[in-house]
Design a protein around this motif. Structure first.
Motif, PDB file in Angstrom:
ATOM      1  N   GLN A   1     -30.200 -37.927   1.470  1.00  0.00           N
ATOM      2  CA  GLN A   1     -30.699 -36.599   1.174  1.00  0.00           C
ATOM      3  C   GLN A   1     -29.704 -35.584   1.702  1.00  0.00           C
ATOM      4  N   ALA A   2     -29.141 -34.807   0.798  1.00  0.00           N
ATOM      5  CA  ALA A   2     -28.189 -33.784   1.183  1.00  0.00           C
ATOM      6  C   ALA A   2     -28.802 -32.427   0.890  1.00  0.00           C
ATOM      7  N   ALA A   3     -28.606 -31.475   1.787  1.00  0.00           N
ATOM      8  CA  ALA A   3     -29.137 -30.131   1.589  1.00  0.00           C
ATOM      9  C   ALA A   3     -27.984 -29.141   1.602  1.00  0.00           C
ATOM     10  N   ASP A   4     -27.975 -28.260   0.618  1.00  0.00           N
ATOM     11  CA  ASP A   4     -26.972 -27.213   0.524  1.00  0.00           C
ATOM     12  C   ASP A   4     -27.684 -25.879   0.562  1.00  0.00           C
ATOM     13  N   SER A   5     -27.052 -24.895   1.182  1.00  0.00           N
ATOM     14  CA  SER A   5     -27.663 -23.578   1.227  1.00  0.00           C
ATOM     15  C   SER A   5     -27.317 -22.815  -0.042  1.00  0.00           C
ATOM     16  N   LEU A  37     -34.026 -35.616  -8.398  1.00  0.00           N
ATOM     17  CA  LEU A  37     -34.910 -34.465  -8.270  1.00  0.00           C
ATOM     18  C   LEU A  37     -34.319 -33.484  -7.268  1.00  0.00           C
ATOM     19  N   PHE A  38     -34.390 -32.203  -7.580  1.00  0.00           N
ATOM     20  CA  PHE A  38     -33.919 -31.153  -6.679  1.00  0.00           C
ATOM     21  C   PHE A  38     -35.119 -30.376  -6.179  1.00  0.00           C
ATOM     22  N   GLU A  39     -35.153 -30.148  -4.880  1.00  0.00           N
ATOM     23  CA  GLU A  39     -36.234 -29.389  -4.263  1.00  0.00           C
ATOM     24  C   GLU A  39     -35.633 -28.226  -3.501  1.00  0.00           C
ATOM     25  N   LYS A  43     -33.929 -21.281   1.463  1.00  0.00           N
ATOM     26  CA  LYS A  43     -32.583 -21.150   0.905  1.00  0.00           C
ATOM     27  C   LYS A  43     -31.825 -22.465   0.935  1.00  0.00           C
ATOM     28  N   GLN A  44     -32.528 -23.575   1.107  1.00  0.00           N
ATOM     29  CA  GLN A  44     -31.909 -24.895   1.118  1.00  0.00           C
ATOM     30  C   GLN A  44     -32.282 -25.635  -0.169  1.00  0.00           C
ATOM     31  N   LEU A  45     -31.285 -26.228  -0.807  1.00  0.00           N
ATOM     32  CA  LEU A  45     -31.505 -27.021  -2.010  1.00  0.00           C
ATOM     33  C   LEU A  45     -31.145 -28.460  -1.673  1.00  0.00           C
ATOM     34  N   SER A  46     -32.102 -29.375  -1.861  1.00  0.00           N
ATOM     35  CA  SER A  46     -31.838 -30.770  -1.524  1.00  0.00           C
ATOM     36  C   SER A  46     -32.008 -31.638  -2.770  1.00  0.00           C
ATOM     37  N   ALA A  47     -31.206 -32.681  -2.845  1.00  0.00           N
ATOM     38  CA  ALA A  47     -31.249 -33.628  -3.961  1.00  0.00           C
ATOM     39  C   ALA A  47     -31.765 -34.964  -3.441  1.00  0.00           C
ATOM     40  N   ALA A  64     -24.716 -35.800  -8.675  1.00  0.00           N
ATOM     41  CA  ALA A  64     -25.628 -34.734  -9.080  1.00  0.00           C
ATOM     42  C   ALA A  64     -25.613 -33.599  -8.062  1.00  0.00           C
ATOM     43  N   ARG A  65     -25.598 -33.948  -6.777  1.00  0.00           N
ATOM     44  CA  ARG A  65     -25.559 -32.921  -5.736  1.00  0.00           C
ATOM     45  C   ARG A  65     -24.292 -32.095  -5.834  1.00  0.00           C
ATOM     46  N   SER A  66     -23.146 -32.757  -6.068  1.00  0.00           N
ATOM     47  CA  SER A  66     -21.876 -32.059  -6.172  1.00  0.00           C
ATOM     48  C   SER A  66     -21.824 -31.151  -7.396  1.00  0.00           C
ATOM     49  N   LEU A  67     -22.365 -31.604  -8.517  1.00  0.00           N
ATOM     50  CA  LEU A  67     -22.356 -30.788  -9.728  1.00  0.00           C
ATOM     51  C   LEU A  67     -23.165 -29.510  -9.541  1.00  0.00           C
ATOM     52  N   VAL A  68     -24.330 -29.618  -8.934  1.00  0.00           N
ATOM     53  CA  VAL A  68     -25.151 -28.433  -8.709  1.00  0.00           C
ATOM     54  C   VAL A  68     -24.515 -27.539  -7.645  1.00  0.00           C
ATOM     55  N   ALA A  69     -23.929 -28.132  -6.601  1.00  0.00           N
ATOM     56  CA  ALA A  69     -23.258 -27.329  -5.569  1.00  0.00           C
ATOM     57  C   ALA A  69     -22.065 -26.584  -6.159  1.00  0.00           C
TER      58      ALA A  69
END
Length: 174
Positions: A1-5, A37-39, A43-47, A64-69
């Motif tokens: 689970q990775a979270a990006d701001s 799934l992205f949640e 202000k945190q987006l996690s995949a 998927a996480r990298s593409l959205v980031a």
């Protein structure tokens, strides 16, 4: 689970297969593999994989996480690539919808500027390629570099800014 701001002013919508990002620059969309799934929490987006036990979907989690980031970074700040033109008489100039290169050939080389990409030329020998899509910016910069790749003997041509070339020794004719 990775979270990006997610920066202020950027909105992210993530249905099943396509995410949409809107921000200060423009809106952007990116496709990502199914089963992720992205949640958004604050202000945190996690995949996360839809089924953690399913290896076929969890192997695309990082992609998927990298593409959205990258889409979020693109609409908030954008991406740039810089190139340098090295060689006597080598230069570039921007006209309406194209860049004209003089690269030592018998004729000028026109290069059409694609939609969504901005190209700026400073001092006729420094090119900046900018846009919101990381892949397109990199591809346009690679296409420009391919017009005249750096020569390993004389070091002339188009190169990325900061690129270190290995200089070859020519014939010594003894």
């Amino acid at each position: 689970q990775a979270a990006d701001s997610v920066p202020d002013g950027v909105t992210v919508r993530s249905p099943r297969v396509r995410s949409r990002c809107g921000g200060p620059r423009v809106r952007s969309g990116s496709r990502f593999p199914t089963g992720i799934l992205f949640e958004e929490a604050g202000k945190q987006l996690s995949a996360q994989p839809a089924q953690p036990s399913d290896r076929s979907s969890s192997k695309f989690h990082g992609l998927a996480r990298s593409l959205v980031a990258n889409a979020v970074h693109g609409v908030s700040q954008g991406f740039t690539k810089e190139l340098d033109i090295v060689g006597i008489g080598y230069r570039a100039e921007v006209s309406a919808s194209q860049v004209v290169f003089h690269l030592g050939y018998s004729h000028p080389v026109p290069f059409a500027i694609p939609d969504g990409i901005q190209i700026a030329v400073d001092k006729q020998n420094h090119i900046t390629v900018a846009g919101i899509d990381r892949q397109r910016v990199g591809q346009v910069a690679a296409d420009i570099r391919a017009l005249r790749k750096p020569d390993p003997y004389k070091q002339k041509g188009i190169r990325y800014t900061g690129e270190v070339l290995k200089k070859k020794v020519g014939k010594t004719g003894a």
